[in-house]
Design an enzyme around this catalytic site. Structure first.
Site, PDB file in Angstrom:
ATOM      1  N   PHE A 115      -2.109   9.136   3.362  1.00 14.01           N
ATOM      2  CA  PHE A 115      -3.778   9.798   2.709  1.00 14.01           C
ATOM      3  C   PHE A 115      -4.806   8.360   2.955  1.00 14.01           C
ATOM      4  O   PHE A 115      -5.996   8.593   3.286  1.00 14.01           O
ATOM      5  CB  PHE A 115      -4.076   9.318   1.585  1.00 14.01           C
ATOM      6  CG  PHE A 115      -3.353   8.732   0.413  1.00 14.01           C
ATOM      7  CD1 PHE A 115      -3.777   7.955   0.444  1.00 14.01           C
ATOM      8  CD2 PHE A 115      -1.529   9.317  -0.304  1.00 14.01           C
ATOM      9  CE1 PHE A 115      -2.934   6.697  -0.602  1.00 14.01           C
ATOM     10  CE2 PHE A 115      -1.107   7.887  -0.549  1.00 14.01           C
ATOM     11  CZ  PHE A 115      -1.798   6.794  -0.980  1.00 14.01           C
ATOM     12  N   GLY A 116      -4.649   7.387   2.683  1.00 16.34           N
ATOM     13  CA  GLY A 116      -4.833   6.303   3.252  1.00 16.34           C
ATOM     14  C   GLY A 116      -5.102   5.394   2.325  1.00 16.34           C
ATOM     15  O   GLY A 116      -3.828   4.932   1.702  1.00 16.34           O
ATOM     16  N   GLN A 117      -5.739   4.505   1.587  1.00 15.05           N
ATOM     17  CA  GLN A 117      -4.931   3.320   0.483  1.00 15.05           C
ATOM     18  C   GLN A 117      -5.306   3.507  -0.956  1.00 15.05           C
ATOM     19  O   GLN A 117      -6.494   4.287  -1.444  1.00 15.05           O
ATOM     20  CB  GLN A 117      -5.424   1.985   0.879  1.00 15.05           C
ATOM     21  CG  GLN A 117      -5.056   1.701   2.127  1.00 15.05           C
ATOM     22  CD  GLN A 117      -5.660   0.383   2.541  1.00 15.05           C
ATOM     23  OE1 GLN A 117      -6.680  -0.674   2.525  1.00 15.05           O
ATOM     24  NE2 GLN A 117      -4.792  -0.897   3.014  1.00 15.05           N
ATOM     25  N   VAL A 118      -5.071   2.716  -2.194  1.00 17.04           N
ATOM     26  CA  VAL A 118      -5.024   2.830  -3.464  1.00 17.04           C
ATOM     27  C   VAL A 118      -5.257   1.376  -3.670  1.00 17.04           C
ATOM     28  O   VAL A 118      -4.614   0.456  -2.962  1.00 17.04           O
ATOM     29  CB  VAL A 118      -3.680   3.397  -4.315  1.00 17.04           C
ATOM     30  CG1 VAL A 118      -3.750   3.098  -5.782  1.00 17.04           C
ATOM     31  CG2 VAL A 118      -2.929   5.226  -4.108  1.00 17.04           C
ATOM     32  N   GLY A 171       0.042   2.915  -0.063  1.00 14.59           N
ATOM     33  CA  GLY A 171      -0.367   3.433   0.837  1.00 14.59           C
ATOM     34  C   GLY A 171       0.375   4.562   1.147  1.00 14.59           C
ATOM     35  O   GLY A 171       1.390   4.757   1.270  1.00 14.59           O
ATOM     36  N   LEU A 213      -2.784  -1.299  -4.282  1.00 14.84           N
ATOM     37  CA  LEU A 213      -1.875  -0.861  -4.033  1.00 14.84           C
ATOM     38  C   LEU A 213      -0.386  -0.132  -4.077  1.00 14.84           C
ATOM     39  O   LEU A 213       0.836  -0.380  -4.635  1.00 14.84           O
ATOM     40  CB  LEU A 213      -2.206  -0.040  -6.713  1.00 14.84           C
ATOM     41  CG  LEU A 213      -2.358  -0.517  -6.237  1.00 14.84           C
ATOM     42  CD1 LEU A 213      -2.677   0.361  -7.559  1.00 14.84           C
ATOM     43  CD2 LEU A 213      -2.253  -2.224  -7.692  1.00 14.84           C
ATOM     44  N   ASP A 268       7.080  16.510  -2.019  1.00 15.34           N
ATOM     45  CA  ASP A 268       7.044  14.805  -1.396  1.00 15.34           C
ATOM     46  C   ASP A 268       7.993  14.573  -2.598  1.00 15.34           C
ATOM     47  O   ASP A 268       7.804  12.591  -2.619  1.00 15.34           O
ATOM     48  CB  ASP A 268       5.965  14.736  -0.790  1.00 15.34           C
ATOM     49  CG  ASP A 268       5.910  13.323  -0.066  1.00 15.34           C
ATOM     50  OD1 ASP A 268       7.239  13.244   0.695  1.00 15.34           O
ATOM     51  OD2 ASP A 268       4.759  13.239   0.390  1.00 15.34           O
TER      52      ASP A 268
END
Length: 381
Positions: free
Chosen positions: A117-120, A114, A112, A227
Site C-alpha cells: 500500500f505504501g508506508q506507515v 510498509g 514503522l 492476509d
C-alpha cells in the site's frame, strides 16, 4: 471453471538465487499487488460438515527449500492477560477531505512499516499530543479508493484488544491516510528471524492463542482477514508476548449466500482453495494460522519451494512434515494442533473457537510443563 491467474505479493524467486533468500522473507514486501474479488450469488453449502478427507493426510515429502528463521538466544516476559486496549474509544471513521497536517504531525523520517500500500509513519495528534500511526495509501483511481474505503468499513466493525484500532482517515486526490493506534513492538516476523530472540514453545502458545482470539472475534463478525502472516501481526512491546493483528486491506465481509473467490496473497501462506480459485471462508484464515504456528515453532516455512510455483504445488499437494530437527523437542499437542489446521479440505479444519479449546492452547498442566522445560533449559530470565 478456469483457474484465475494468481496475483502474488512479493518478488518471484528462482533456484539460482542466493542462500540469503532462504534465511529471510523480508524482501517480499516490495512490489506487492492488489488482486480482484469475485462473488457469485448462490446459496452456500454447510462448510462445517461432510467433505471427503481421505486425501488430506499430511504429505511426507522432503522439502529442501524450507526457510530458516530461528534465533538462538534471548527472552520475553510471559503473561496471559489480554493486550492493552487502544488509548481511545472505538470509533466509526469516515474519511475527511481535509489536509491531515491541520490536525496531525506526521514524522516522515520514522517509518514503522510498509508493503503493497505504501508506508506507515509515527504521528501525533496536535490537539492532544496522542501518539498514533499514519498509514499512507496511494490511491488515485476510484477503484483504488474503493479498496481503501473497504478497509475503513471493515475496521469500523472491529472492536477487540487483539485487532488494531482506527482513529481517523483523510482523503486527498492521490492518497488516503489511515490514522491508527500506535503499537511499538515491531512485527512478529522480526521475532522469528531475530538471532538474539529465542522463541520457546510457550511463547508460541501465547502468541497463537491471541491470534485465535482475534480471529474468533472477526469470524463472529463475519469478516475474513485473508492476509494473515507474521508481518501482519504486531507485538505490543519488545518485552511482552502481547500482539495485535493489523492490515485489513484484503479483508472481506463473508456473506453466507454469496460465494467469495479471491486471487491475491503471499505464496507461503495461501490456502489450497485460494490457489485453486475456489470459494473461501473462515477456514481459509485457519490454514494461514497453521502455517504461522509451524513457522513460530520451528523457524521454517512448511511449504516453501525454490520458487513460487514449487511453493504453490507443495501447498496443493499438502506436502509438509515434522521431520526437521527443529521439531524434536516440540510437544505432541503442538503437532496435533498444526495437523488439524493444515488440512487440504477446508471443512475439516479446526475453527478459531475449536482451536482455543484444543489442549495445546487450553491445557494448564501442559503449559506448566512447558514452563518447567524453559526453566530447566536455561531459557528463562
Amino acid at each position: 471453471q478456469d483457474q484465475a491467474e494468481l496475483i502474488l505479493e512479493g518478488p518471484h524467486t528462482s533456484a539460482s538465487q542466493s542462500e540469503e533468500r532462504k534465511k529471510t522473507t523480508k524482501e517480499r514486501e516490495e512490489g506487492e499487488e492488489e488482486g480482484d474479488v469475485f462473488q457469485d450469488s448462490e446459496p452456500e453449502l454447510d462448510e462445517e460438515k461432510g467433505e471427503d478427507v481421505s486425501a488430506e493426510s499430511a504429505g511426507k515429502v522432503e522439502d529442501d527449500g524450507k526457510k530458516r528463521h530461528k534465533g538462538e538466544a534471548g527472552e520475553s516476559t510471559k503473561s496471559e492477560n489480554p493486550p492493552p486496549l487502544a488509548p481511545f474509544d472505538h470509533r466509526i471513521v469516515t474519511p475527511k477531505p481535509h489536509q491531515i497536517a491541520t490536525y496531525y504531525t506526521i514524522n516522515r523520517d520514522e517509518v514503522l512499516g510498509g508493503g503493497r500500500f505504501g508506508q506507515v509513519h509515527k504521528c501525533m495528534e496536535n490537539s492532544s499530543g496522542l501518539t498514533l500511526a499514519a498509514k499512507i495509501i496511494k490511491a488515485r483511481s476510484q477503484k483504488e479508493k474503493e479498496v481503501v474505503r473497504n478497509e475503513i468499513q471493515v475496521m469500523n466493525q472491529l472492536n477487540h484488544a487483539n485487532l488494531i484500532q482506527l482513529y481517523a482517515a483523510f482523503e486527498s486526490r492521490h492518497d488516503i491516510i489511515l490514522v491508527m493506534e500506535y503499537v511499538e513492538g515491531g512485527e512478529l516476523f522480526d521475532r522469528i528471524i531475530d538471532e538474539n530472540y529465542n522463541l520457546t514453545e510457550l511463547d508460541t502458545v501465547l502468541f497463537i492463542r491471541q491470534i485465535c482470539e482475534g480471529l474468533q472475534y472477526m469470524h463472529k463478525m463475519y469478516i475474513l482477514h485473508l492476509d494473515l502472516k507474521p508481518e501482519n501481526i504486531l507485538c505490543v512491546s519488545r518485552a511482552t508476548n502481547k500482539i495485535k493483528i493489523i492490515d485489513f486491506g484484503l479483508a472481506r465481509r463473508y456473506k453466507p449466500r454469496e460465494k467469495l473467490r479471491v486471487n491475491f496473497g503471499t505464496p507461503e501462506f495461501l490456502a489450497p482453495e485460494v490457489i485453486n480459485y475456489e470459494f473461501v471462508s473462515f477456514p481459509t484464515d485457519m490454514w494461514s494460522l497453521g502455517v504461522i504456528t509451524y513457522m513460530l515453532l520451528s523457524g521454517l516455512s512448511p511449504f516453501l519451494g525454490d520458487d513460487d510455483n514449487e511453493t504453490l504445488n507443495n501447498i496443493l499437494a499438502c506436502q509438509w512434515n515434522f521431520e526437521e530437527e527443529e521439531f524434536t523437542d516440540i510437544s505432541d499437542e503442538a503437532k496435533d494442533f498444526i495437523t488439524r489446521l493444515l488440512v487440504k479440505s477446508k471443512s475439516w479444519r479446526m475453527s478459531a473457537a475449536e482451536s482455543l479449546r484444543h489442549p495445546w492452547l487450553s491445557d494448564r498442566s501442559l503449559h506448566y510443563r512447558l514452563n518447567q522445560k524453559v526453566i530447566l533449559t536455561g531459557q528463562h530470565i
